[in-house]
Design a protein around this motif. Structure first.
Motif, PDB file in Angstrom:
ATOM      1  N   SER A 104       0.833  -1.198   0.000  1.00 28.06           N
ATOM      2  CA  SER A 104       0.000   0.000   0.000  1.00 28.06           C
ATOM      3  C   SER A 104       0.872   1.254   0.000  1.00 28.06           C
ATOM      4  CB  SER A 104      -0.887   0.002   1.245  1.00 28.06           C
ATOM      5  OG  SER A 104      -1.505   1.255   1.377  1.00 28.06           O
ATOM      6  N   PRO A 105       0.483   2.304  -0.746  1.00 27.28           N
ATOM      7  CA  PRO A 105       1.228   3.564  -0.703  1.00 27.28           C
ATOM      8  C   PRO A 105       1.282   4.145   0.716  1.00 27.28           C
ATOM      9  CG  PRO A 105      -0.839   3.825  -1.913  1.00 27.28           C
ATOM     10  CD  PRO A 105      -0.635   2.369  -1.695  1.00 27.28           C
ATOM     11  N   GLN A 106       0.326   3.766   1.558  1.00 28.26           N
ATOM     12  CA  GLN A 106       0.355   4.238   2.948  1.00 28.26           C
ATOM     13  C   GLN A 106       1.654   3.806   3.618  1.00 28.26           C
ATOM     14  OE1 GLN A 106      -2.252   6.067   3.975  1.00 28.26           O
ATOM     15  NE2 GLN A 106      -4.203   5.145   3.408  1.00 28.26           N
ATOM     16  N   ASN A 164      -0.849  -0.639  -5.635  1.00 31.11           N
ATOM     17  CA  ASN A 164      -1.061  -1.504  -4.472  1.00 31.11           C
ATOM     18  C   ASN A 164      -1.492  -2.894  -4.924  1.00 31.11           C
ATOM     19  OD1 ASN A 164      -1.924  -2.733  -2.129  1.00 31.11           O
ATOM     20  ND2 ASN A 164      -2.976  -0.928  -1.346  1.00 31.11           N
ATOM     21  N   GLU A 214      -2.018  -5.387  -0.412  1.00 28.08           N
ATOM     22  CA  GLU A 214      -3.235  -5.232   0.391  1.00 28.08           C
ATOM     23  C   GLU A 214      -4.500  -5.326  -0.462  1.00 28.08           C
ATOM     24  OE1 GLU A 214      -0.516  -3.687   0.870  1.00 28.08           O
ATOM     25  OE2 GLU A 214      -0.125  -3.381   2.987  1.00 28.08           O
TER      26      GLU A 214
END
Lengths: 258, 185, 401, 677
Positions: free
Chosen positions: D80-82, D106, D109
């Motif tokens: 995830s970019p998070q 992504n 996830e």
């Protein structure tokens, strides 16, 4: 073992029995039929013998209302074959019924063998004389014991318990094949879950046998059917429980009971 | 360009294709949470991340449908929970308008679904996606690109006939009979 | 309080073999073996296999041992284990009936009284073995005309499902007559099925006899479809339980209500008619099928409190913690068997609590309880008289004549 | 900030990288096939798959490709970019490109972890990667915006978590506002008698820290106060705090309590909150002797000076019925002010720590345990007060009937691990139950029965503590209590029967006891939902504040600059609360000491030449960042105020607003991309 159980449908006395307008038969409007009680015991006895000694249980019935459900229930309980003889049971006397059944056993497919036991119920509510079993035995030329309440099997013979008045019991040895009129099985008839009966109805088949009814001459003629007249000696007490108790004591005292 | 790209995969039977626009703070994170929690769900949804559901321009939805999506899913924060105070309300308002428009165009309302999914609701991501895929599988393909192609074909056929008539007129020949319907008002 | 049970119980085709594949079954995999079920079970101490152990035997693949035992004959389907289960496992209406059914299929000998009642229910549509032709005979004593739906020949608002105890059993008929008076007082447009009706079969379902239940449910639903009505109302808590949870699977589309719920919903209209003060101290026994099964604890109490002069007192065990009368799940016909096994009659345990409250009346909302508690009161000594009355009977008593 | 216009005619050269993430991605997605397929797309110069893209060699691969094959756009398909968007932007920058010439896909996830069909998952990965490849040519070089951070910190909640965080930050020289809604700090810990597993006295370790908070020059301690409003963003939060009226002027009160002694009520007669109603207090009172601040307060509901009515503005009406002996006693200090009104304080802080704690489960929700019905059923916190030497019975464990119990049942898991109430394990109950068992036995020599489901004693010295208590001769019964009811064989003494299955012996136990102690669980603070809204946080489905990442960001929230400490995030014991409070303080310090915040350049700007001046965007902006230039008749966006939601962009009828990072062209390309198969 080759076990035959003979099933007979009798009027269900849960519904009130009424005499039809002809005065010679039961009013059939609300009449329902159920399996005769001793026959249910005969089936249970056969199933117990099968569980103990192995073999095959065949239930045989004459055609009658609601007989199919009874035959399916027997199959669900553990009977291996169900046979319906396409002769209407109605109006056929016990002796004639015995003839029909004897003819059935004489027919090619169901020979009586040396390990055959034929188990009718010992009586029915419309055959209190219990004529069917001995008549059948006579027709088949087999030994017969009636009012049986227990069966054990030994080599080529059966040892049966028979009840007498006053609580006496007798034990009899009967050579096989034989006809035994069953009064009661060693255990109460078993319960079969309705789901099992419904499943059997979908999967199993009732075998049918065509048969010509015997000569009319051996049928019984019924002159009159009627309800007993009330004797009129009963007295109904009404009121609250305490009041009834008081009146009851008074009645008993007046009649010199207390 | 779209027609030139074909992924090297066996072509199976039709499966719904769904484009999702998820807000960065709630629903995108919830989809991450569904991932971290390994909540298995249908693979038909392709997620595009935006900062806020308020950024979802109705044109995005129309673009997705006309480019071959069978449905569009929009995910934002619950009412009162918007990271930007009230972007989700703006989204809701636009969505209501768009739905009316799509209904006029004969597109089933189930094909555009707006859901409030908080960052904690990974389970809801899974449920909503599975439900939507089931609904769309039942509805069948939307097939707007195919319809466009069909219309294009009809149009060019019509144009061809028209020009043929024109040629005939120009050439001084008997014009081809064109069936005309009289409409009584 | 306790979370409500979801109405969708389990697919009707689920069997013991396929149970663990279903959502209800998967929840069993989360059992933490805390023993709350066994601890709260009224007969827990008489079971070789408590509900907790049944789950573990099932998960471990040893369920055959459970089926060979007669432990599950002691389950009275009172919902206590299910209401308190910290994992929300559907014991009472899914797991235990399925195991019980296997017990029934496997064991050839059943307690005679119980077997007879099942056979009667199957053949005559009532457990007493009474003539189905006499099912509506009680209406002659109702003091008012009770319309038969077949005769009214139009859509009615309420189809009143009387069921067997109120049709055939003398004390049950008191409840029937009271309900008819209340319906008339409220001006309810109602009718009954009369002789066509057959037992709703709830005990078949939670007992062991899914086949019996199905045949009765199919029969009754076919009957319902023959007529037009808005809602189904019954004074029989067990019938209500069947209609609420399982009949929709067999095609019942109308909502079902228990009379206590129905009258509570109409309390505003009913209350001005309740003018005769009764001056009684009343304690209320929560029927398992109305209380724990659906959470209707307040409706019967609201009705009782609406009667002028009624003082409501609570027994030690009430609401979700109520003690079962022992009549559910076939217990109604197993008293002799329980006695043989040296087990206390649950109705006796319950009336002791009722007596301890000093109440004049033990109010109930399930027809089984009338006979069970009246019988129990005959053997449990008590100084102050206490009588058993259905909530509907008390309401009708309070109506201006 | 105006965007830098890219060089025209520069050919786009994209580098695409898909990460195996061990088997996390490669196990479900055919990464080789994805790389091969993306390599066939227009503009793609390099397409690779690699075991761990976030590793140093993975990042080096990107940099090397940029240098050697002159890439000018980078796409990484990984997690995830998070998690790693920042990592790869930095790698892109290290390779010499603008970090925003990067796009992340992504495929973990949103793909490999949630799908079960390898073909479908691979197909989806291709679609997502293709969308990024089609999007990234539109990316423009952008610059990170820096905003100064206010060094002050707000801490909400003055339990042990808030206290520890406040002291840590104050000692580091930062100004701290500690807001507590009760009249004193101390929280639940102040109510405990002893703490497990060491059995040291809770108050003995807590009161020095409380006193330090009270006297610290860097701490503004505002008790009996609540946060009313929060505006702004990390670095610059504007907070309104409501200081409720206690009718005592805090600055003038010395805590001598002469007012309390002088009150016209000679005996305490009102329920004492601190002792959970087991003790009594007067209308003017100090919550407990070590309260911080040591300032009394007046309960207007019972004080005779108040008519127990309210003015239209909500304040209490004052009467002249009372002799005001308290005022007399206070004398020249003049600390009592019956006219005091609540006050709103406005403060500006850069970071916030939430330490709002928990509440105990209300045992009335499990009616079959008889709490609130039978007087001899207590919850565990009440027992803490009863065995506490400064509690209402001065440490003598007696029941409401004045007797000391001879048999006590402790019921574990009340309101825990229960679908009907709270599903979670409250984590501390097993150990505090063992502690109470020990203390009860010590105080009364009673027989103690512990009914447990599972004995959970993880953590340092905890299992040893369990052993010790077991050796002391406790009855430890494995079975959840099913019923508590009055002993039918005992009419009047209030003895209760506890019924449970001993699941290890298959026996149903019915044990008569004098006292039942319910080990109630921990649940979210009743105000958590309001606070969550006010502070723009998320809650888990249970109602606990949600941390940014359960493993790697346990004290961060999804709102930058707001951190979590203690039980507001989930049940935990004192050492864990203190550790987390320290971590939250360190996170706040890290932000403060950096001096500025880097903001995503995802703000919007207006293409003036295309703006029609319709003003429809202006009311949409929640930050009033859009103004109208009356002379040019054009809208203008103040990028310092813009937070980058994009709502105005979506609504502009002329398409004249552009959002950096989320330009229309970028999103339309992404839509084309996900659908181009």
């Amino acid at each position: 073992m080759n076990l035959y159980v003979l099933l007979k449908m009798v009027p269900d006395t849960v519904e009130e029995l009424n005499v039809a307008t002809d005065g010679k038969s039961l009013d059939s409007e609300f009449l329902r039929f159920k399996l005769d009680d001793p026959d249910e015991h005969a089936l249970e006895q056969a199933l117990l013998l099968k569980e103990k000694h192995g073999g095959k249980v065949t239930v045989v019935a004459l055609d009658a209302p609601e007989v199919d459900e009874v035959l399916f229930t027997a199959l669900a309980k553990g009977a291996d074959r169900a046979v319906k003889i396409l002769v209407n049971q109605s109006g056929l006397g016990t002796v004639a019924a015995a003839r029909v059944l004897a003819d059935y056993f004489a027919s090619a497919s169901d020979k009586i063998t040396s390990d055959t036991l034929v188990l009718p119920g010992s009586q029915a509510i419309d055959d209190l004389e219990g004529e069917l079993a001995p008549s059948l035995a006579a027709a088949l030329n087999l030994p017969f014991v009636g009012v049986v309440s227990g069966v054990t099997l030994a080599k080529e013979q059966a040892v049966v318990t028979k009840e007498f008045a006053g609580g006496l019991r007798g034990e009899f040895e009967v050579a096989l094949p034989a006809v035994l009129g069953i009064q009661s099985a060693e255990k109460p008839p078993r319960y079969v879950p309705v789901a099992k009966v419904r499943a059997v109805m979908k999967s199993a088949k009732i075998e049918t046998v065509d048969h010509t009814p015997p000569d009319r001459l051996i049928r019984l003629e019924l002159d009159r059917m009627y309800k007993p007249e009330a004797a009129g000696r009963a007295q109904m007490l009404e009121g609250a429980p305490e009041g009834i108790a008081d009146k009851l004591v008074e009645v008993l005292a007046n009649n010199s009971v207390i | 360009m779209a027609n030139t790209i074909q992924p090297p995969l066996p072509d199976g039977k039709w499966k719904p294709r769904i484009v999702a626009f998820f807000c960065n703070w709630c629903t995108y994170t919830a989809a991450d949470l569904a991932g971290v929690s390994r909540m298995k769900h249908a693979a038909n949804v392709r997620i595009i991340r935006l900062m806020c559901s308020g950024r979802v321009d109705p044109q995005f939805i129309i673009a997705a449908l006309t480019k071959g999506a069978d449905a569009v899913l929009i995910g934002g924060c619950h009412p009162n929970d918007c990271h930007y105070s009230e972007g989700n309300y703006k989204c809701l308002r636009r969505n209501q308008m768009l739905k009316r428009m799509l209904a006029d165009m004969g597109i089933e309302p189930e094909r555009v679904r707006l859901e409030w999914i908080s960052a904690a609701e990974g389970e809801k991501v899974k449920r909503v996606i599975n439900e939507l895929v089931e609904t769309i599988s039942r509805l069948g393909p939307l097939g707007i690109p195919q319809k466009f192609e069909e219309w294009d074909r009809e149009m060019s056929e019509l144009t061809r006939q028209m020009s043929k008539q024109q040629e005939a007129v120009d050439g001084g020949e008997t014009p081809v009979a064109v069936k005309t319907e009289v409409i009584h008002v | 309080m306790i979370a409500p049970f979801e109405p969708a119980v389990v697919d009707k085709a689920t069997t013991l073999e396929t149970l663990l594949e279903t959502p209800a079954g998967k929840r069993m995999m989360t059992c933490i073996q805390c023993g709350t079920c066994a601890g709260t079970c009224p007969y827990g101490e008489h079971m070789d296999f408590s509900p907790r152990l049944v789950i573990n035997m099932l998960r471990g693949g040893f369920i055959d041992e459970v089926i060979k035992s007669d432990s599950l004959l002691r389950c009275v389907s009172c919902y206590a284990c299910m209401a308190k289960c910290p994992r929300g496992i559907r014991l009472t209406d899914v797991l235990l009936p399925m195991v019980k059914e296997q017990v029934l299929v496997t064991q050839s000998a059943m307690p005679a009284e119980f077997q007879k009642s099942l056979e009667n229910m199957h053949r005559y549509g009532n457990p007493m073995g009474e003539s189905p032709r006499k099912r509506a005979a009680w209406t002659a004593t109702a003091g008012t005309k009770i319309p038969l739906i077949a005769e009214v020949n139009r859509e009615v608002d309420v189809l009143w499902f009387v069921d067997s105890y109120m049709s055939f059993y003398a004390r049950g008929q008191d409840n029937g007559r009271a309900t008819a008076r209340l319906f008339n007082a409220l001006g309810v447009d109602f009718a009954i099925l009369g002789n066509e009706e057959k037992s709703a079969g709830e005990c078949g379902q939670v007992t062991w006899e899914s086949g019996l239940f199905e045949s009765l449910a199919e029969y009754n639903v076919k009957l319902f479809n023959k007529y037009k009505f808005q809602r189904l109302v019954t004074g029989d808590a067990h019938a209500y339980n069947a209609f609420h949870f399982r009949y929709p699977m067999y095609g019942l589309t109308q909502p079902a209500e228990h009379t206590a719920q129905f009258f509570a919903r109409h309390l505003d209209q009913l209350k001005p008619r309740l003018t005769r003060p009764l001056n009684l101290t009343v304690t209320y026994h929560d029927a398992c099928c109305l209380g724990r099964a659906v959470g209707s604890y307040d409706e019967p109490r609201a009705l009782l409190q609406a009667i002028p002069g009624v003082k409501l007192v609570e027994m030690v065990h009430n609401r979700v913690n109520s003690l079962c009368c022992g009549g559910g799940g076939g217990g109604m016909w197993l008293d002799t068997y329980y006695k043989q096994k040296g087990m206390e009659r649950l109705s006796e345990r319950r009336v002791k609590e009722a007596i301890a409250t000093g109440a004049d009346v033990l109010a109930v909302s399930c027809p089984y309880e009338i006979s069970r508690f009246e019988d129990a009161l005959k053997v449990i000594p008590h100084d102050k008289p206490i009588v058993v009355r259905d909530v509907a009977e008390l309401l009708a008593d309070s109506l201006a004549s | 900030m105006k965007p830098i216009v890219p060089k025209k005619h520069e050919p786009i050269r994209i580098g695409f990288y898909i990460c195996h993430c061990g088997t996390n991605i490669a196990g479900m997605v055919d990464v080789e096939a994805v790389a091969k397929y993306i390599g066939t797309l227009p503009n793609v110069a390099v397409s690779r798959h690699y075991k761990y893209m976030c590793s140093d060699p993975g990042q080096e691969l990107i940099q090397q490709d940029i240098r050697e094959t002159h890439l000018n756009r980078i796409v990484v398909a990984a997690c995830s970019p998070q998690l790693h968007e920042h990592t790869f932007r930095m790698a892109t920058a290290a390779g010499g490109l603008n970090p925003y010439h990067f796009q992340m896909v992504n495929v973990r996830e949103h793909d490999s972890w949630v799908h079960t069909d390898r073909v479908e998952a691979t197909r989806k990965a291709m679609a997502l990667a293709r969308a990024a490849v089609m999007r990234v040519p539109h990316h423009k070089p952008l610059e990170v915006k820096k905003v100064a951070i206010n060094p002050n910190v707000l801490i909400v909640g003055g339990g042990i978590g808030g206290i520890h965080a406040a002291l840590t930050l104050a000692n580091a020289g930062k100004m701290v506002y500690l807001v507590e809604k009760e009249p004193t700090i101390g929280g639940h810990m102040a109510k405990f008698d002893k703490t497990f597993p060491t059995l040291d006295c809770a108050m003995c370790v807590l009161s020095p820290k409380m006193a330090a908070v009270g006297s610290h020059p860097n701490i503004h301690l505002w008790t009996y106060s609540e946060v009313a409003k929060v505006d702004g963003y990390v670095g610059n939060f504007k907070v309104s705090v409501r200081r409720k009226e206690r009718y005592i002027l805090e600055d003038l009160c010395t805590g001598c309590q002469e007012c309390v002694n002088a009150c016209v009520f000679k005996e305490p007669k009102f329920q004492d909150e601190f002792n959970l109603g087991l003790g009594k207090r007067k209308p003017i009172y100090l919550p407990f002797p070590q309260a911080i601040p040591p300032v009394t307060l007046i309960d207007p509901e019972v004080c005779l000076n108040f008519k127990r009515g309210r003015n239209p503005d909500g304040s209490h009406t004052v009467s002249d019925k009372c002799k005001k002996t308290c005022v007399e006693a206070c004398g020249d200090r003049k600390a009592i002010d019956f006219k005091q009104q609540e006050e709103i304080k406005e403060i500006t802080v850069g970071t916030i720590i939430m330490a709002t704690g928990f509440q105990i489960f209300d045992a009335k929700r499990t009616p079959y345990y008889g709490y609130g019905i039978y007087p001899n059923v207590y919850n565990a916190l009440e027992i803490e007060r009863l065995i506490n030497a400064s509690g209402p019975t001065e440490g003598e464990l007696v029941m409401r009937n004045g007797q000391s119990p001879k048999k006590v049942a402790i019921v574990h898991c009340v309101g825990s691990r229960d679908e009907n109430t709270n599903r979670w394990c409250s984590r501390v109950c097993c150990l505090y139950s063992l502690k109470l068992a020990h203390l009860i036995k010590e105080h009364t020599e009673a027989e103690v029965y512990n009914f447990y489901i599972d004995m959970r004693t993880p953590g340092k010295s905890m299992e040893e503590f369990y052993n010790r208590v077991a050796e002391e001769g406790m009855h430890l019964i494995r079975g959840r209590v099913a019923d508590v009811y009055p002993d039918p064989n005992d009419g009047t003494t209030g003895r209760l029967v506890v019924q449970a299955e001993d699941t290890l012996t298959n026996k149903i136990l019915k044990i008569p006891v004098d006292m039942v102690v319910l080990s109630v669980g921990l649940e979210p603070h009743p105000e958590a939902e309001n606070l969550r809204r006010m502070f723009n946080l998320s809650c888990s489905s249970e109602g606990w504040f949600l941390e940014r990442h359960p493993k790697l960001a346990p004290v961060n929230t999804f709102t930058d600059g707001i951190f979590l400490a203690g039980c507001c995030q989930g049940p935990k014991d004192i050492p864990d609360t203190v550790a987390q409070a320290g971590a939250a303080a360190a996170e706040a310090l890290a932000l403060i000491d950096k001096g500025h915040i880097e903001q995503e350049p995802n703000t919007a700007y207006i293409l003036a030449e295309e703006c029609s001046g319709c003003k429809s965007c202006i009311p949409l902006c929640p930050y009033t960042a859009i103004a109208f230039d009356e002379t040019k008749k054009k809208a203008i966006i103040n990028e310092a105020l813009c937070k980058g939601c994009g709502t105005c962009v979506a609504s502009c009828p002329s398409g004249s607003i552009v959002q950096n990072l989320f330009e229309d062209a970028e999103i339309f390309s992404e839509i084309d991309g996900v659908l181009a198969d």
